[in-house]
Motif scaffolding. Structure first.
Motif, PDB file in Angstrom:
ATOM      1  N   MET A 241      -4.069  -7.229   0.169  1.00  0.00           N
ATOM      2  CA  MET A 241      -3.299  -6.017  -0.058  1.00  0.00           C
ATOM      3  C   MET A 241      -3.579  -5.396  -1.432  1.00  0.00           C
ATOM      4  SD  MET A 241       0.558  -7.402  -1.020  1.00  0.00           S
ATOM      5  CE  MET A 241       1.041  -5.746  -1.497  1.00  0.00           C
ATOM      6  N   LYS A 242      -4.485  -5.965  -2.193  1.00  0.00           N
ATOM      7  CA  LYS A 242      -4.760  -5.458  -3.533  1.00  0.00           C
ATOM      8  C   LYS A 242      -5.544  -4.145  -3.443  1.00  0.00           C
ATOM      9  CE  LYS A 242      -6.253  -7.203  -8.038  1.00  0.00           C
ATOM     10  NZ  LYS A 242      -6.977  -8.272  -8.755  1.00  0.00           N
ATOM     11  N   TRP A 243      -5.121  -3.139  -4.170  1.00  0.00           N
ATOM     12  CA  TRP A 243      -5.719  -1.816  -4.036  1.00  0.00           C
ATOM     13  C   TRP A 243      -6.593  -1.430  -5.241  1.00  0.00           C
ATOM     14  CZ3 TRP A 243      -0.597  -2.918  -4.826  1.00  0.00           C
ATOM     15  CH2 TRP A 243      -0.032  -2.477  -6.005  1.00  0.00           C
ATOM     16  N   VAL A 244      -6.739  -2.342  -6.211  1.00  0.00           N
ATOM     17  CA  VAL A 244      -7.571  -2.038  -7.378  1.00  0.00           C
ATOM     18  C   VAL A 244      -8.135  -3.340  -7.933  1.00  0.00           C
ATOM     19  CG1 VAL A 244      -5.653  -2.180  -9.032  1.00  0.00           C
ATOM     20  CG2 VAL A 244      -7.652  -0.761  -9.579  1.00  0.00           C
ATOM     21  N   ASN A 245      -9.364  -3.274  -8.422  1.00  0.00           N
ATOM     22  CA  ASN A 245     -10.017  -4.392  -9.140  1.00  0.00           C
ATOM     23  C   ASN A 245      -9.943  -5.752  -8.457  1.00  0.00           C
ATOM     24  OD1 ASN A 245     -10.766  -2.615 -11.237  1.00  0.00           O
ATOM     25  ND2 ASN A 245      -8.834  -2.956 -12.300  1.00  0.00           N
ATOM     26  N   PRO A 246     -10.533  -5.947  -7.304  1.00  0.00           N
ATOM     27  CA  PRO A 246     -11.246  -4.977  -6.461  1.00  0.00           C
ATOM     28  C   PRO A 246     -10.299  -4.349  -5.436  1.00  0.00           C
ATOM     29  CG  PRO A 246     -11.571  -7.173  -5.591  1.00  0.00           C
ATOM     30  CD  PRO A 246     -10.705  -7.338  -6.819  1.00  0.00           C
ATOM     31  N   PRO A 247     -10.645  -3.153  -4.931  1.00  0.00           N
ATOM     32  CA  PRO A 247      -9.760  -2.455  -3.982  1.00  0.00           C
ATOM     33  C   PRO A 247      -9.959  -2.965  -2.548  1.00  0.00           C
ATOM     34  CG  PRO A 247     -11.674  -1.098  -4.429  1.00  0.00           C
ATOM     35  CD  PRO A 247     -11.825  -2.334  -5.284  1.00  0.00           C
ATOM     36  N   VAL A 248      -9.656  -4.240  -2.334  1.00  0.00           N
ATOM     37  CA  VAL A 248      -9.950  -4.836  -1.025  1.00  0.00           C
ATOM     38  C   VAL A 248      -9.078  -4.247   0.086  1.00  0.00           C
ATOM     39  CG1 VAL A 248     -10.983  -6.989  -1.820  1.00  0.00           C
ATOM     40  CG2 VAL A 248      -8.503  -6.810  -1.687  1.00  0.00           C
ATOM     41  N   ALA A 249      -7.892  -3.747  -0.247  1.00  0.00           N
ATOM     42  CA  ALA A 249      -7.054  -3.090   0.760  1.00  0.00           C
ATOM     43  C   ALA A 249      -7.755  -1.862   1.325  1.00  0.00           C
ATOM     44  CB  ALA A 249      -5.709  -2.699   0.154  1.00  0.00           C
ATOM     45  N   PHE A 250      -8.462  -1.127   0.453  1.00  0.00           N
ATOM     46  CA  PHE A 250      -9.201   0.047   0.922  1.00  0.00           C
ATOM     47  C   PHE A 250     -10.470  -0.367   1.666  1.00  0.00           C
ATOM     48  CE2 PHE A 250      -7.348   2.495  -2.933  1.00  0.00           C
ATOM     49  CZ  PHE A 250      -6.137   2.611  -2.284  1.00  0.00           C
ATOM     50  N   MET A 251     -11.048  -1.508   1.303  1.00  0.00           N
ATOM     51  CA  MET A 251     -12.224  -2.010   2.014  1.00  0.00           C
ATOM     52  C   MET A 251     -11.846  -2.387   3.444  1.00  0.00           C
ATOM     53  SD  MET A 251     -13.697  -4.192  -1.210  1.00  0.00           S
ATOM     54  CE  MET A 251     -15.176  -4.886  -0.461  1.00  0.00           C
ATOM     55  N   LEU A 252     -10.701  -3.055   3.603  1.00  0.00           N
ATOM     56  CA  LEU A 252     -10.192  -3.354   4.944  1.00  0.00           C
ATOM     57  C   LEU A 252      -9.987  -2.052   5.725  1.00  0.00           C
ATOM     58  CD1 LEU A 252      -7.206  -5.794   5.649  1.00  0.00           C
ATOM     59  CD2 LEU A 252      -7.579  -3.728   6.969  1.00  0.00           C
ATOM     60  N   HIS A 253      -9.374  -1.088   5.086  1.00  0.00           N
ATOM     61  CA  HIS A 253      -9.076   0.203   5.706  1.00  0.00           C
ATOM     62  C   HIS A 253     -10.346   0.895   6.188  1.00  0.00           C
ATOM     63  CE1 HIS A 253      -7.977   4.576   5.527  1.00  0.00           C
ATOM     64  NE2 HIS A 253      -6.854   4.131   6.078  1.00  0.00           N
ATOM     65  N   ALA A 254     -11.414   0.831   5.392  1.00  0.00           N
ATOM     66  CA  ALA A 254     -12.654   1.521   5.742  1.00  0.00           C
ATOM     67  C   ALA A 254     -13.530   0.728   6.698  1.00  0.00           C
ATOM     68  CB  ALA A 254     -13.447   1.816   4.462  1.00  0.00           C
ATOM     69  N   GLY A 255     -13.444  -0.607   6.623  1.00  0.00           N
ATOM     70  CA  GLY A 255     -14.431  -1.425   7.309  1.00  0.00           C
ATOM     71  C   GLY A 255     -14.051  -1.905   8.694  1.00  0.00           C
ATOM     72  N   VAL A 256     -12.831  -2.397   8.867  1.00  0.00           N
ATOM     73  CA  VAL A 256     -12.496  -3.097  10.111  1.00  0.00           C
ATOM     74  C   VAL A 256     -12.514  -2.162  11.310  1.00  0.00           C
ATOM     75  CG1 VAL A 256     -10.711  -4.372  11.334  1.00  0.00           C
ATOM     76  CG2 VAL A 256     -11.228  -4.941   8.967  1.00  0.00           C
ATOM     77  N   SER A 257     -11.970  -0.976  11.166  1.00  0.00           N
ATOM     78  CA  SER A 257     -11.962  -0.048  12.308  1.00  0.00           C
ATOM     79  C   SER A 257     -13.377   0.323  12.733  1.00  0.00           C
ATOM     80  CB  SER A 257     -11.165   1.215  11.965  1.00  0.00           C
ATOM     81  OG  SER A 257     -11.723   1.879  10.838  1.00  0.00           O
ATOM     82  N   ARG A 258     -14.305   0.337  11.784  1.00  0.00           N
ATOM     83  CA  ARG A 258     -15.699   0.643  12.138  1.00  0.00           C
ATOM     84  C   ARG A 258     -16.375  -0.532  12.824  1.00  0.00           C
ATOM     85  NH1 ARG A 258     -14.576   4.096   7.885  1.00  0.00           N
ATOM     86  NH2 ARG A 258     -15.475   6.196   8.123  1.00  0.00           N
ATOM     87  N   LEU A 259     -15.982  -1.752  12.483  1.00  0.00           N
ATOM     88  CA  LEU A 259     -16.487  -2.907  13.223  1.00  0.00           C
ATOM     89  C   LEU A 259     -16.042  -2.834  14.685  1.00  0.00           C
ATOM     90  CD1 LEU A 259     -15.874  -5.884  10.745  1.00  0.00           C
ATOM     91  CD2 LEU A 259     -18.064  -4.797  11.303  1.00  0.00           C
ATOM     92  N   ILE A 260     -14.784  -2.482  14.902  1.00  0.00           N
ATOM     93  CA  ILE A 260     -14.273  -2.357  16.268  1.00  0.00           C
ATOM     94  C   ILE A 260     -15.019  -1.243  17.005  1.00  0.00           C
ATOM     95  CG2 ILE A 260     -12.241  -1.782  17.663  1.00  0.00           C
ATOM     96  CD1 ILE A 260     -10.531  -3.005  15.444  1.00  0.00           C
ATOM     97  N   ALA A 261     -15.210  -0.106  16.324  1.00  0.00           N
ATOM     98  CA  ALA A 261     -15.909   1.021  16.946  1.00  0.00           C
ATOM     99  C   ALA A 261     -17.354   0.670  17.291  1.00  0.00           C
ATOM    100  CB  ALA A 261     -15.871   2.232  16.016  1.00  0.00           C
ATOM    101  N   ALA A 262     -17.949  -0.255  16.538  1.00  0.00           N
ATOM    102  CA  ALA A 262     -19.326  -0.676  16.799  1.00  0.00           C
ATOM    103  C   ALA A 262     -19.420  -1.675  17.946  1.00  0.00           C
ATOM    104  CB  ALA A 262     -19.934  -1.287  15.534  1.00  0.00           C
ATOM    105  N   GLY A 263     -18.288  -2.065  18.495  1.00  0.00           N
ATOM    106  CA  GLY A 263     -18.289  -3.004  19.614  1.00  0.00           C
ATOM    107  C   GLY A 263     -18.341  -4.453  19.200  1.00  0.00           C
ATOM    108  N   ALA A 264     -17.884  -4.750  17.996  1.00  0.00           N
ATOM    109  CA  ALA A 264     -17.916  -6.127  17.504  1.00  0.00           C
ATOM    110  C   ALA A 264     -16.689  -6.902  17.952  1.00  0.00           C
ATOM    111  CB  ALA A 264     -18.009  -6.143  15.980  1.00  0.00           C
ATOM    112  N   SER A 265     -16.898  -8.195  18.217  1.00  0.00           N
ATOM    113  CA  SER A 265     -15.798  -9.141  18.395  1.00  0.00           C
ATOM    114  C   SER A 265     -15.552  -9.844  17.078  1.00  0.00           C
ATOM    115  CB  SER A 265     -16.136 -10.173  19.475  1.00  0.00           C
ATOM    116  OG  SER A 265     -16.164  -9.586  20.759  1.00  0.00           O
ATOM    117  N   LEU A 266     -14.290 -10.049  16.735  1.00  0.00           N
ATOM    118  CA  LEU A 266     -13.894 -10.723  15.503  1.00  0.00           C
ATOM    119  C   LEU A 266     -13.175 -12.012  15.904  1.00  0.00           C
ATOM    120  CD1 LEU A 266     -14.199  -7.610  14.847  1.00  0.00           C
ATOM    121  CD2 LEU A 266     -12.599  -7.979  12.981  1.00  0.00           C
ATOM    122  N   PRO A 267     -13.871 -13.144  15.907  1.00  0.00           N
ATOM    123  CA  PRO A 267     -13.277 -14.394  16.404  1.00  0.00           C
ATOM    124  C   PRO A 267     -11.924 -14.689  15.758  1.00  0.00           C
ATOM    125  CG  PRO A 267     -15.614 -14.692  16.051  1.00  0.00           C
ATOM    126  CD  PRO A 267     -15.279 -13.331  15.511  1.00  0.00           C
ATOM    127  N   GLY A 268     -10.983 -15.074  16.625  1.00  0.00           N
ATOM    128  CA  GLY A 268      -9.632 -15.372  16.172  1.00  0.00           C
ATOM    129  C   GLY A 268      -8.735 -14.165  16.103  1.00  0.00           C
TER     130      GLY A 268
END
Length: 288
Positions: A139-166
């Motif tokens: 949930m950290k949004w600065v140094n590093p902004p991993v909350a924004f990385m989750l926001h930008a990355g995971v939905s695109r993995l799903i859109a690409a047709g990826a399975s995320l085990p678990g």
């Protein structure tokens, strides 16, 4: 599918492995870096890199590459404690859809308010995997902004047709497998707390290059508990050492983590080396 990915996938009968050093706001100067490789007989062969200056270009490449197993350096889930406190959906895919629909400023304000209401020393909520991996809270949004990385990355993995085990099984099946990686976990095992990278030009010193050299040498020796030896062609070795931001060597460390996970595919539980008790809302960092 790019020429580099085709070449990597065509080497032998081995599945294409990828390791991704991610940015939630990539540019030509700070792109998303993807390492391509394959594994056999305890060796991980590095075949090349792909670099992406936009999130859309990265997402399209993932979707156009038909089969891969990858480790990605960004969180796949939020802490259950946070989700419950905010009253957000407690089913992972619904949560990700809800989260992707919120803009970053709202995410920052919401998480800041959550932290402000908590006592000093325990401002952030943590996932079960964060402490064993030594990673920042997702949930950290600065140094590093991993909350924004989750926001930008995971939905695109799903859109690409990826399975995320678990966490998620794609309708397309298991031809694309995405795992949460964390290069810092492997780097600390091999070079301790010595700094090997910096985005700040003034801090891109000869000493940090020496540490990158030590890190690369340890990966090549197979010195980690993963017991995998990295094989790097001569023309790529200097590229790894010369990248003072560390993006290429971080992508390679994720590649090694992907290889470790790929060797542990199973039909029982989540597979890929993930614990059977992985929280289906929070996810888990592979090799933690």
């Amino acid at each position: 599918m790019s020429n580099a990915a085709q070449a990597a996938a065509s080497r032998g009968r081995h599945v294409l492995l990828i390791g991704c050093d991610f940015s939630s706001a990539p540019t030509s100067r700070k792109p998303i870096v993807v390492a391509l490789g394959s594994a056999s007989d305890g060796r991980v062969a590095l075949h090349g890199f792909e670099c992406f200056a936009s999130l859309d270009a990265w997402g399209c490449w993932l979707a156009e590459t038909p089969q891969w197993i990858g480790a990605f350096d960004f969180p796949f889930g939020l802490p259950r404690e946070l989700v419950v406190d905010l009253g957000w959906p407690s089913e992972w895919k619904l949560l990700i859809e809800h989260y992707a629909a919120i803009d970053r400023s709202t995410i920052r304000d919401t998480f800041a308010a959550f932290c402000a209401a908590r006592p000093s020393g325990s401002k952030f909520a943590h996932r079960a995997t964060d402490r064993p991996a030594g990673s920042s809270p997702s949930m950290k949004w600065v140094n590093p902004p991993v909350a924004f990385m989750l926001h930008a990355g995971v939905s695109r993995l799903i859109a690409a047709g990826a399975s995320l085990p678990g966490l998620h099984v794609a309708a397309e099946g298991g031809s694309r497998i995405a795992l949460e990686g964390y290069p810092g976990l492997l780097a600390r095992e091999l070079v301790g707390r010595r700094s090997y990278k910096s985005d700040q030009v003034a801090a891109q010193t000869a000493q940090r290059r020496l540490v990158r050299n030590d890190l690369l040498a340890a990966l090549e020796r197979g010195s980690s508990r993963l017991e995998l030896r990295l094989v790097v062609p001569g023309d790529l070795r200097e590229r790894l050492l010369a990248d003072a931001k560390g993006d290429h060597i971080d992508a390679v460390q994720c590649l090694v983590q992907a290889a470790w996970a790929a060797a542990r595919r199973t039909s029982e539980g989540p597979g890929y080396g993930l614990p059977s008790t992985v929280d289906p809302l929070e996810g888990w960092i592979v090799t933690a």
